[in-house]
Design a protein around this motif. Structure first.
Motif, PDB file in Angstrom:
ATOM      1  N   ASP A 116      -7.253   7.935  -0.015  1.00  0.00           N
ATOM      2  CA  ASP A 116      -8.470   7.575   0.710  1.00  0.00           C
ATOM      3  C   ASP A 116      -8.776   6.090   0.567  1.00  0.00           C
ATOM      4  OD1 ASP A 116      -8.752  10.187   1.535  1.00  0.00           O
ATOM      5  OD2 ASP A 116     -10.285  10.697   0.043  1.00  0.00           O
ATOM      6  N   ALA A 117      -8.630   5.551  -0.639  1.00  0.00           N
ATOM      7  CA  ALA A 117      -8.877   4.122  -0.875  1.00  0.00           C
ATOM      8  C   ALA A 117      -7.892   3.271  -0.091  1.00  0.00           C
ATOM      9  CB  ALA A 117      -8.788   3.817  -2.371  1.00  0.00           C
ATOM     10  N   THR A 118      -6.627   3.685  -0.051  1.00  0.00           N
ATOM     11  CA  THR A 118      -5.619   2.958   0.713  1.00  0.00           C
ATOM     12  C   THR A 118      -5.970   2.953   2.191  1.00  0.00           C
ATOM     13  OG1 THR A 118      -3.877   3.458  -0.870  1.00  0.00           O
ATOM     14  CG2 THR A 118      -3.173   2.896   1.355  1.00  0.00           C
ATOM     15  N   GLN A 140      -8.875   3.378   3.559  1.00  0.00           N
ATOM     16  CA  GLN A 140     -10.081   2.585   3.769  1.00  0.00           C
ATOM     17  C   GLN A 140      -9.736   1.094   3.762  1.00  0.00           C
ATOM     18  OE1 GLN A 140     -13.224   3.358   1.005  1.00  0.00           O
ATOM     19  NE2 GLN A 140     -14.635   1.946   1.994  1.00  0.00           N
ATOM     20  N   ALA A 141      -8.890   0.665   2.836  1.00  0.00           N
ATOM     21  CA  ALA A 141      -8.498  -0.734   2.764  1.00  0.00           C
ATOM     22  C   ALA A 141      -7.756  -1.162   4.029  1.00  0.00           C
ATOM     23  CB  ALA A 141      -7.628  -0.990   1.531  1.00  0.00           C
ATOM     24  N   HIS A 198       0.870  -1.179   0.000  1.00  0.00           N
ATOM     25  CA  HIS A 198       0.000   0.000   0.000  1.00  0.00           C
ATOM     26  C   HIS A 198       0.910   1.233   0.000  1.00  0.00           C
ATOM     27  CE1 HIS A 198      -3.557  -2.396   1.010  1.00  0.00           C
ATOM     28  NE2 HIS A 198      -2.763  -3.063   1.839  1.00  0.00           N
ATOM     29  N   ALA A 218      -8.139  10.488  -3.977  1.00  0.00           N
ATOM     30  CA  ALA A 218      -8.923   9.263  -4.039  1.00  0.00           C
ATOM     31  C   ALA A 218      -8.053   8.035  -3.785  1.00  0.00           C
ATOM     32  CB  ALA A 218      -9.619   9.148  -5.387  1.00  0.00           C
ATOM     33  N   ASP A 219      -6.813   8.034  -4.291  1.00  0.00           N
ATOM     34  CA  ASP A 219      -5.909   6.905  -4.080  1.00  0.00           C
ATOM     35  C   ASP A 219      -5.568   6.741  -2.600  1.00  0.00           C
ATOM     36  OD1 ASP A 219      -5.891   6.532  -6.811  1.00  0.00           O
ATOM     37  OD2 ASP A 219      -3.926   7.445  -7.107  1.00  0.00           O
TER      38      ASP A 219
END
Length: 188
Positions: free
Chosen positions: A180-182, A184-185, A39, A177-178
């Protein structure tokens, strides 16, 4: 600063599935090649990621990775200050690749140059500009001297102010967005 826990690439490769791998390099460096399953959380965004990293650390050990091991050691120290245990990859991804371990690449992203190459271009250009301008305006030669002094200071202290400045350029920043997605994951 305490020395962070460290693992050699061969041991990390054998136990990779037991780690949550966090790469603290810039998004461009990450896109150029990273450990499988890694990540990307750039070092300058680590503070925003602490809650997600704390959650991730309860499930699996954190393995911090960068190009050579310096930034990941700094990341481990920051995490230790927040009571989050983490391990650094000795020698970074450079040692990982040198020992023949597999890396993943983001084939959809156009990767900017690695940070070291960006620093060499910027420093070299500034030195040449200082020397060229110095032929007409003598004080401009001080620009070359300042860059040379900065490079020497960088080597002695194992830090790089120019890299810190270049890391703030738009193409070295993660898209919101990248990140935030990381996060969240990691928090799931």
């Amino acid at each position: 600063m305490n020395t962070p826990a460290a693992v050699q690439p061969v041991q990390a490769a054998e136990q990779l599935n037991t780690y949550t791998v966090i790469d603290v390099r810039t998004p461009g460096e990450f896109a150029a090649g990273h450990l499988p399953g890694a990540h990307n959380i750039p070092l300058d965004r680590l503070g925003a990621a602490l809650p997600a990293l704390k959650t991730a650390a309860t499930r699996r050990a954190l393995l911090m990775v960068c190009a050579s091991g310096n930034r990941s050691a700094t990341a481990c120290a920051q995490l230790a200050d927040a009571d989050i245990p983490a391990t650094t990859l000795t020698g970074g991804i450079s040692a990982w690749i040198q020992q023949g371990h597999r890396i993943d690449r983001d084939i959809t992203a156009k990767a900017p140059w690695p940070m070291e190459r960006q620093v060499r271009l910027a420093a070299g250009s500034l030195v040449v500009a200082g020397l060229a301008l110095g032929t007409r305006y003598r004080p401009a030669r001080w620009l070359s001297a300042a860059i040379g002094g900065g490079l020497a200071f960088s080597a002695v202290t194992n830090t790089c102010g120019m890299a810190a400045v270049l890391a703030k350029l738009p193409y070295n920043q993660p898209r919101t967005a990248d990140l935030d997605a990381t996060l969240q994951a990691l928090g799931e």
